[in-house]
Design a protein around this motif. Structure first.
Motif, PDB file in Angstrom:
ATOM      1  N   UNK A   1       0.816  -1.211   0.000  1.00 18.88           N
ATOM      2  CA  UNK A   1       0.000   0.000   0.000  1.00 18.88           C
ATOM      3  C   UNK A   1       0.851   1.262   0.000  1.00 18.88           C
ATOM      4  N   UNK A   2       2.167   1.114  -0.047  1.00 23.10           N
ATOM      5  CA  UNK A   2       3.083   2.247  -0.067  1.00 23.10           C
ATOM      6  C   UNK A   2       3.694   2.394  -1.454  1.00 23.10           C
ATOM      7  N   UNK A   3       4.514   3.424  -1.647  1.00 24.53           N
ATOM      8  CA  UNK A   3       5.179   3.588  -2.937  1.00 24.53           C
ATOM      9  C   UNK A   3       6.493   4.325  -2.766  1.00 24.53           C
ATOM     10  N   UNK A   4       7.286   4.320  -3.838  1.00 18.63           N
ATOM     11  CA  UNK A   4       8.632   4.877  -3.826  1.00 18.63           C
ATOM     12  C   UNK A   4       8.719   6.174  -4.614  1.00 18.63           C
TER      13      UNK A   4
ATOM     14  N   UNK B   1      29.741   3.695  -0.188  1.00 18.88           N
ATOM     15  CA  UNK B   1      30.227   3.611   1.185  1.00 18.88           C
ATOM     16  C   UNK B   1      30.279   2.188   1.744  1.00 18.88           C
ATOM     17  N   UNK B   2      29.967   1.197   0.914  1.00 20.15           N
ATOM     18  CA  UNK B   2      29.995  -0.178   1.383  1.00 20.15           C
ATOM     19  C   UNK B   2      28.969  -0.446   2.466  1.00 20.15           C
ATOM     20  N   UNK B   3      27.807   0.185   2.349  1.00 21.51           N
ATOM     21  CA  UNK B   3      26.786   0.111   3.399  1.00 21.51           C
ATOM     22  C   UNK B   3      26.121  -1.258   3.434  1.00 21.51           C
ATOM     23  N   UNK B   4      25.895  -1.746   4.645  1.00 25.90           N
ATOM     24  CA  UNK B   4      25.074  -2.938   4.832  1.00 25.90           C
ATOM     25  C   UNK B   4      23.594  -2.587   4.810  1.00 25.90           C
ATOM     26  N   UNK B   5      23.243  -1.401   5.331  1.00 23.86           N
ATOM     27  CA  UNK B   5      21.878  -0.888   5.326  1.00 23.86           C
ATOM     28  C   UNK B   5      21.922   0.564   4.900  1.00 23.86           C
ATOM     29  N   UNK B   6      20.902   0.971   4.149  1.00 20.99           N
ATOM     30  CA  UNK B   6      20.711   2.388   3.841  1.00 20.99           C
ATOM     31  C   UNK B   6      19.260   2.754   4.138  1.00 20.99           C
ATOM     32  N   UNK B   7      19.096   3.736   5.013  1.00 22.48           N
ATOM     33  CA  UNK B   7      17.782   4.292   5.315  1.00 22.48           C
ATOM     34  C   UNK B   7      17.505   5.426   4.341  1.00 22.48           C
ATOM     35  N   UNK B   8      16.351   5.400   3.713  1.00 25.27           N
ATOM     36  CA  UNK B   8      15.915   6.529   2.906  1.00 25.27           C
ATOM     37  C   UNK B   8      14.897   7.353   3.671  1.00 25.27           C
ATOM     38  N   UNK B   9      14.773   8.613   3.322  1.00 28.96           N
ATOM     39  CA  UNK B   9      13.810   9.470   4.014  1.00 28.96           C
ATOM     40  C   UNK B   9      12.390   8.944   3.790  1.00 28.96           C
ATOM     41  N   UNK B  10      11.616   8.874   4.878  1.00 30.00           N
ATOM     42  CA  UNK B  10      10.249   8.362   4.860  1.00 30.00           C
ATOM     43  C   UNK B  10       9.283   9.525   4.949  1.00 30.00           C
ATOM     44  N   UNK B  11       8.247   9.497   4.120  1.00 27.00           N
ATOM     45  CA  UNK B  11       7.231  10.546   4.108  1.00 27.00           C
ATOM     46  C   UNK B  11       5.876   9.907   4.390  1.00 27.00           C
ATOM     47  N   UNK B  12       5.135  10.454   5.326  1.00 28.77           N
ATOM     48  CA  UNK B  12       3.794   9.963   5.590  1.00 28.77           C
ATOM     49  C   UNK B  12       2.783  10.600   4.660  1.00 28.77           C
TER      50      UNK B  12
ATOM     51  N   UNK C   1       1.535   9.460   9.799  1.00 29.06           N
ATOM     52  CA  UNK C   1       2.811  10.146  10.006  1.00 29.06           C
ATOM     53  C   UNK C   1       3.991   9.219   9.756  1.00 29.06           C
ATOM     54  N   UNK C   2       5.118   9.801   9.392  1.00 30.13           N
ATOM     55  CA  UNK C   2       6.354   9.029   9.295  1.00 30.13           C
ATOM     56  C   UNK C   2       6.847   8.717  10.703  1.00 30.13           C
TER      57      UNK C   2
ATOM     58  N   UNK D   1       4.782   6.401   2.975  1.00 31.37           N
ATOM     59  CA  UNK D   1       4.052   5.520   3.868  1.00 31.37           C
ATOM     60  C   UNK D   1       2.573   5.904   3.825  1.00 31.37           C
ATOM     61  N   UNK D   2       1.742   5.001   3.325  1.00 35.43           N
ATOM     62  CA  UNK D   2       0.350   5.314   3.035  1.00 35.43           C
ATOM     63  C   UNK D   2      -0.582   4.969   4.185  1.00 35.43           C
ATOM     64  N   UNK D   3      -1.338   5.950   4.651  1.00 35.89           N
ATOM     65  CA  UNK D   3      -2.411   5.679   5.589  1.00 35.89           C
ATOM     66  C   UNK D   3      -3.647   5.214   4.833  1.00 35.89           C
ATOM     67  N   UNK D   4      -4.411   4.315   5.441  1.00 35.44           N
ATOM     68  CA  UNK D   4      -5.628   3.804   4.796  1.00 35.44           C
ATOM     69  C   UNK D   4      -6.847   4.462   5.432  1.00 35.44           C
ATOM     70  N   UNK D   5      -7.758   4.922   4.592  1.00 31.09           N
ATOM     71  CA  UNK D   5      -8.933   5.618   5.120  1.00 31.09           C
ATOM     72  C   UNK D   5      -9.926   4.675   5.795  1.00 31.09           C
ATOM     73  N   UNK D   6      -9.697   3.346   5.663  1.00 33.62           N
ATOM     74  CA  UNK D   6     -10.588   2.390   6.332  1.00 33.62           C
ATOM     75  C   UNK D   6      -9.951   1.797   7.587  1.00 33.62           C
ATOM     76  N   UNK D   7      -8.811   2.417   8.028  1.00 31.39           N
ATOM     77  CA  UNK D   7      -8.133   1.974   9.248  1.00 31.39           C
ATOM     78  C   UNK D   7      -7.702   0.511   9.182  1.00 31.39           C
TER      79      UNK D   7
END
Length: 381
Positions: free
Chosen positions: A109-112, A127-138, A143-144, A218-224
């Motif tokens: 239900x989310x998208x990039x 940088x030889x990263x094992x993990x990369x966090x990208x900025x999250x938008x709600x 909310x993010x 990050x997608x909120x659902x209107x039906x909770x």
């Protein structure tokens, strides 16, 4: 149905993609066009992106729609399985099928953002990263979990807010995931990704943050119907959280660093449930929840953790530790859906939150539980 991979540039055979995007799908047909469309539109290019959608027993037409898309998108593989009760098993199944250098887990239900995978893989390659966090938008009112605005090639859980978002939606080096033997917990609707996220983050040599581009929506659902909004067997869930905290305790010895991590868990997985989900229960249900949470408070709530919590959570934690279930209900009711009132000025020059039982001699709740600025914790453990 699985499509053939494109040939390598030298013509010697199929080329492995740069990144495998794994999407667990369960009855999210209304969101799939935006979700998968955001992967098809990636600036990294279709030859570099492998998309694996795992239909987890959908009955809303999601599976048929995915099969139709696979006919025209050769980089899409669709797998079908019976419903498993959560995102853990479809993620594991997709991960086992993946061939990319990197893994990215995208909820259906989310998208990039269009350049997300190109930027994230470039950061990891550089940088030889094992993990990369990208900025999250709600979006859609959701909310993010944390606002990652600062790009950094190397961070730790103790000098950045990365530990506050342990969810799966980030980039992982696939060889690192395999070396660590990381798997998602199967059959759980909520928090199935915590052990995976904790193990990945606390074991990584290099963790990077890409904060100058909106990578994940990050997608909120209107039906909770988001998993985080669902009712659960809360005592059982708190028992599961006990196993998660035991994992943290095994990886990080007692002291300030462990306490820093525990503050996040008391906020997110433990005390946050002592609000509407708690008040919705009858007396027996409330006692069961409090009983399930009490061992967590007794084991992991050090003075440093308690001092780092706001008064509303500090009071909840104190009541749980002392078995004050009736008082806990009153304190939760004082701020559920409303503010508890203006602060109370004490004769000691400090201000105290206006919650019930302040300086009630029968309850004996310490002033520091109410203090807007509690005294610094003196203990070392």
């Amino acid at each position: 149905m699985a499509a053939d991979r494109p040939p390598a540039p030298d013509g010697r055979g199929p080329r492995d993609p740069a990144v495998s995007v794994v999407v667990p799908v369960h009855n999210t047909r209304r969101y799939l066009e935006q979700c998968l469309g955001s992967v098809f539109a990636q600036s990294l290019g279709p030859d570099a992106v492998e998309l694996i959608a795992v239909d987890d027993g959908s009955d809303d037409g999601s599976g048929a729609w995915l099969d139709e898309q696979a006919r025209t998108h050769p980089n899409l593989t669709v797998l079908h399985q019976p419903p498993s009760g959560g995102a853990g098993r479809p993620r594991n199944v997709g991960m086992d099928r993946a061939r990319g250098r990197y893994l990215f887990f995208l909820d259906s239900d989310d998208h990039l953002g269009t350049e997300a995978l190109e930027r994230l893989t470039a950061m990891a390659d550089t940088h030889g990263s094992d993990l990369v966090y990208g900025r999250i938008v709600g979006t859609g009112g959701r909310p993010a979990p944390v606002d990652l605005r600062t790009t950094s090639p190397r961070v730790t859980p103790w000098d950045s807010p990365v530990y506050w978002t342990l969810a799966a939606y980030k980039l992982f080096r696939r060889s690192y995931v395999q070396e660590r033997g990381l798997r998602f917990v199967e059959g759980r609707l909520l928090a199935e990704d915590l052990p995976f996220g904790i193990g990945a983050l606390l074991g990584a040599d290099t963790v990077s943050v890409l904060g100058d581009y909106d990578c994940y929506y990050l997608q909120g659902r209107d039906d909770d119907s988001n998993a985080s909004r669902q009712d659960l067997d809360w005592p059982e869930h708190l028992g599961y959280i006990a196993t998660v905290l035991a994992q943290v305790a095994e990886l990080v010895p007692p002291g300030p660093e462990r306490d820093t991590l525990m503050v996040r868990h008391f906020h997110g997985e433990i005390l946050a449930q002592f609000a509407a989900p708690y008040l919705a229960r009858d007396t027996e249900g409330r006692h069961a929840m409090a009983k399930a949470a009490r061992p967590l408070v007794e084991s992991y709530l050090t003075g440093r953790v308690l001092a780092a919590l706001p008064p509303r959570l500090r009071l909840r934690a104190h009541c749980l530790r002392e078995g004050m279930v009736d008082e806990l209900s009153e304190i939760i009711g004082a701020d559920t859906g409303r503010e508890p009132g203006p602060p109370v000025a004490g004769e000691d020059g400090r201000e105290y939150a206006a919650y019930p039982y302040f300086r009630d001699p029968e309850r004996g709740i310490p002033d520091d539980c109410y203090a807007l600025r509690p005294a610094k914790a003196r203990e070392t453990a």
